[in-house]
Write a protein that holds these residues in place. Sequence first.
Motif, PDB file in Angstrom:
ATOM      1  N   SER A  96       0.869  -1.139  -0.405  1.00 27.92           N
ATOM      2  CA  SER A  96      -0.037   0.395  -0.391  1.00 27.92           C
ATOM      3  C   SER A  96       0.852   1.408  -0.281  1.00 27.92           C
ATOM      4  N   PHE A  97       1.793   1.249  -0.328  1.00 29.09           N
ATOM      5  CA  PHE A  97       2.481   2.224  -0.506  1.00 29.09           C
ATOM      6  C   PHE A  97       2.015   3.276  -1.391  1.00 29.09           C
ATOM      7  N   PRO A  98       2.729   4.405  -1.415  1.00 22.86           N
ATOM      8  CA  PRO A  98       1.895   5.616  -2.264  1.00 22.86           C
ATOM      9  C   PRO A  98       3.290   5.467  -3.114  1.00 22.86           C
ATOM     10  N   ILE A  99       3.459   4.638  -3.868  1.00 23.95           N
ATOM     11  CA  ILE A  99       3.795   4.999  -5.332  1.00 23.95           C
ATOM     12  C   ILE A  99       3.779   5.432  -6.767  1.00 23.95           C
ATOM     13  N   PRO A 100       4.535   6.837  -6.804  1.00 25.87           N
ATOM     14  CA  PRO A 100       4.242   7.760  -8.018  1.00 25.87           C
ATOM     15  C   PRO A 100       3.612   6.820  -8.539  1.00 25.87           C
ATOM     16  N   PHE A 101       2.908   7.955  -9.146  1.00 31.24           N
ATOM     17  CA  PHE A 101       1.781   7.038 -10.496  1.00 31.24           C
ATOM     18  C   PHE A 101       1.516   5.669 -10.891  1.00 31.24           C
ATOM     19  N   GLN A 102       1.211   4.505  -9.976  1.00 28.66           N
ATOM     20  CA  GLN A 102       1.126   3.505  -9.846  1.00 28.66           C
ATOM     21  C   GLN A 102       0.031   3.525  -8.989  1.00 28.66           C
ATOM     22  N   GLN A 103      -1.125   2.401  -9.730  1.00 29.03           N
ATOM     23  CA  GLN A 103      -2.274   2.289  -8.597  1.00 29.03           C
ATOM     24  C   GLN A 103      -1.960   2.131  -6.954  1.00 29.03           C
ATOM     25  N   GLN A 104      -2.724   2.455  -6.185  1.00 28.29           N
ATOM     26  CA  GLN A 104      -2.904   2.016  -5.086  1.00 28.29           C
ATOM     27  C   GLN A 104      -3.864   1.339  -3.922  1.00 28.29           C
ATOM     28  N   LEU A 105      -3.204   0.421  -3.285  1.00 24.88           N
ATOM     29  CA  LEU A 105      -3.740  -0.263  -2.674  1.00 24.88           C
ATOM     30  C   LEU A 105      -3.711   0.438  -1.174  1.00 24.88           C
ATOM     31  N   VAL A 106      -4.169   1.872  -1.083  1.00 22.64           N
ATOM     32  CA  VAL A 106      -4.228   1.941   0.581  1.00 22.64           C
ATOM     33  C   VAL A 106      -5.042   1.429   1.719  1.00 22.64           C
ATOM     34  N   ALA A 107      -6.079   1.061   1.249  1.00 25.65           N
ATOM     35  CA  ALA A 107      -7.032   0.198   1.934  1.00 25.65           C
ATOM     36  C   ALA A 107      -6.832  -1.879   2.237  1.00 25.65           C
ATOM     37  N   GLY A 108      -5.937  -1.892   2.057  1.00 23.61           N
ATOM     38  CA  GLY A 108      -5.006  -2.960   1.985  1.00 23.61           C
ATOM     39  C   GLY A 108      -5.718  -3.898   1.476  1.00 23.61           C
ATOM     40  N   ALA A 109      -5.314  -5.376   1.311  1.00 29.80           N
ATOM     41  CA  ALA A 109      -6.954  -6.539   0.853  1.00 29.80           C
ATOM     42  C   ALA A 109      -7.629  -6.180   1.246  1.00 29.80           C
ATOM     43  N   GLY A 110      -8.079  -6.542   2.459  1.00 27.46           N
ATOM     44  CA  GLY A 110      -9.525  -6.428   2.643  1.00 27.46           C
ATOM     45  C   GLY A 110     -10.636  -5.723   2.429  1.00 27.46           C
ATOM     46  N   GLY A 111      -9.282  -4.287   2.454  1.00 28.83           N
ATOM     47  CA  GLY A 111     -10.696  -2.816   1.828  1.00 28.83           C
ATOM     48  C   GLY A 111     -10.806  -2.833   0.136  1.00 28.83           C
ATOM     49  N   TYR A 112      -9.544  -3.762  -0.471  1.00 31.17           N
ATOM     50  CA  TYR A 112      -9.600  -3.722  -1.814  1.00 31.17           C
ATOM     51  C   TYR A 112     -10.686  -4.455  -2.320  1.00 31.17           C
ATOM     52  N   PHE A 113     -11.425  -5.948  -1.785  1.00 28.92           N
ATOM     53  CA  PHE A 113     -11.949  -7.167  -1.746  1.00 28.92           C
ATOM     54  C   PHE A 113     -13.229  -6.559  -1.458  1.00 28.92           C
ATOM     55  N   ALA A 114     -13.370  -5.996  -0.199  1.00 24.31           N
ATOM     56  CA  ALA A 114     -14.569  -6.055   0.300  1.00 24.31           C
ATOM     57  C   ALA A 114     -16.039  -4.885  -0.714  1.00 24.31           C
ATOM     58  N   PRO A 115     -15.940  -4.026  -1.927  1.00 26.38           N
ATOM     59  CA  PRO A 115     -16.942  -3.385  -2.688  1.00 26.38           C
ATOM     60  C   PRO A 115     -17.061  -4.763  -3.356  1.00 26.38           C
ATOM     61  N   PHE A 116     -16.238  -5.964  -3.728  1.00 26.83           N
ATOM     62  CA  PHE A 116     -16.813  -6.808  -5.344  1.00 26.83           C
ATOM     63  C   PHE A 116     -16.925  -7.352  -4.034  1.00 26.83           C
ATOM     64  N   ILE A 117     -17.093  -7.313  -2.876  1.00 21.00           N
ATOM     65  CA  ILE A 117     -18.024  -8.975  -1.692  1.00 21.00           C
ATOM     66  C   ILE A 117     -19.683  -7.732  -1.807  1.00 21.00           C
ATOM     67  N   ARG A 118     -19.464  -6.926  -1.693  1.00 20.23           N
ATOM     68  CA  ARG A 118     -20.886  -6.185  -1.643  1.00 20.23           C
ATOM     69  C   ARG A 118     -21.587  -6.107  -3.150  1.00 20.23           C
TER      70      ARG A 118
END
Lengths: 149, 390
Positions: free
Chosen positions: B127-149
């Motif tokens: 979840s590092f804010p690597i410049p100009f890359q897609q960021q996963l700042v939510a952690g894995a669970g936060g990333y997948f939770a909307p798909f579960i919804r």
Amino acid sequence: MTDDLLHAPLTIEFGFNRTTGPVVGAFYTGLREGKVLGIKGADGRVVCPPVEYDPTTGAPLTEMVEVGTEGTVTTWSWVPTDREGQVLPAPYALALVQLDGADTAMLHVVDVSSTDQISTGDRVKIRWADERQGLLTDIACFEPAGGAA
Amino acid sequence: MGANRVAVIGCGQTKYTAIRGDVSMPGLIREAAYRALDDAGLTMDDIDAVVIGKAPDFFEGMMMPETYLAEALGAVGKPLFRVHTAGSVGGSTAIVAASHVEAGVHERVLTIGWQQQSVSEAMWALSFPIPFQQQLVAGAGGYFAPFIREYMRRSGAPDDIGILVALKDRVNALKNPYAHLHEPEISYDSIKESFMLWEPIRYSETCPSSDGAFAMVLGSEKAAEQAQAATGVRPAWIIGTSMKSEPATANGRDQITPQAGKDCAADVYRQAGITNPLEQIDMVEMYVPFSWYEPMWLENLGFAAEGEGWKLTEKGTTQMDGQLPVNCSGGVLSTNPIGASGMIRFGEAAMQVRGQAGDHQVDGVNTALGHAYGGAAQFFAMWVVSAEKP
């Protein structure tokens, strides 16, 4: 053209720790106590710093042996110029030092002020750090042991 | 599968736990490796090559460990290399190892997956804010939770299906001495009352952080016959393997049931001669790090029509005594050393076929599926193992 491309800095800081296991852990604990441990390999020769598994057979190794705090330079390089982050103020030598009782050499630094003061085969001894914490830097550096071997 | 038959002839694993502070990383890996060798009735001298897999280096801060594991793995003088495909790596690693035997290059290959989650914080390591890359700042669970919804919305599933999955897997884990989480007091209510991490994912519907390793010895037909004669344990024949990938973000990409997963399942079923997975597969070890992924993968893997997977969970079909037991080991929900988790799925499937699963053994497993996924649900690895020689 490339000056026009976007760029941005990235400084990564992230915490890690290590489990050392019974062999490497014992080595670092030994340094804290002011002694150096090696380990006897399957062929009876002593590896220092010690390894958990025999470099040839892969067998687990358990026979820790204390080696000397003096040793012999097996080869070396010269660092003439001060740069940030170096362990000693330059000039100094980088050297492979085979401690007495060990059959392998370890890379460390030798505090000498000119290339006249170091050569392969020279005897050197450990200069301990003032405060030892169980790190390789507990060996502050090596220094001439006085007299050729 | 190709010209030469391949079988799992040895399995070994460590007891999974939050912190294995007593061993070094090489010591941890070696523990699993030598248990697999013992199980196969072999020593390291019998092994031709070693194929290892682990999670991203940044998860442990151990860069390219394959470069200094040769002596720990007894691989001096032998090929030793590493596979990497994010969370699916354990599965991919086993498949790469199998391909060497399949191709006739080697007779016996040792393969190992591992992770020490305790030495860092894997949740945030990507979840590092690597410049100009897609960021996963939510952690894995936060990333997948909307798909579960979104899965819940599409399927109309009752909102407690995830609780049922978590309860099943944690109860199954009580039968597996190697599982990380042993929670004898676990109940429907305790899961429901556990705190909400990323709605709709509750704490008790989430995988733990584990240290551990899993290893297998894969052998040729000749090696398998020799191992069976020596140990009395039947080999698990690998009758299909497949890996598929897709981009994390793409026009029309369905993150709820990724095309790469469907394609991977179709490919592995075709090789294994499976036309009706629910009828022909006896048990599944499925990569379910968050409870709702069980019904989602049941659909993606073709065990149920789209929107219907939750019904199998609700009916008890995926229980140990159901028609299609899923994650009898306790699954990723009970044990998650990420770099090993895919290999645990593959290996547990093999153990079921070999009759080695102890208290979590399902009677009469002839055909089992091992499944792993990784990245943004974009890397898939699967194999089918069978008691019958193909």
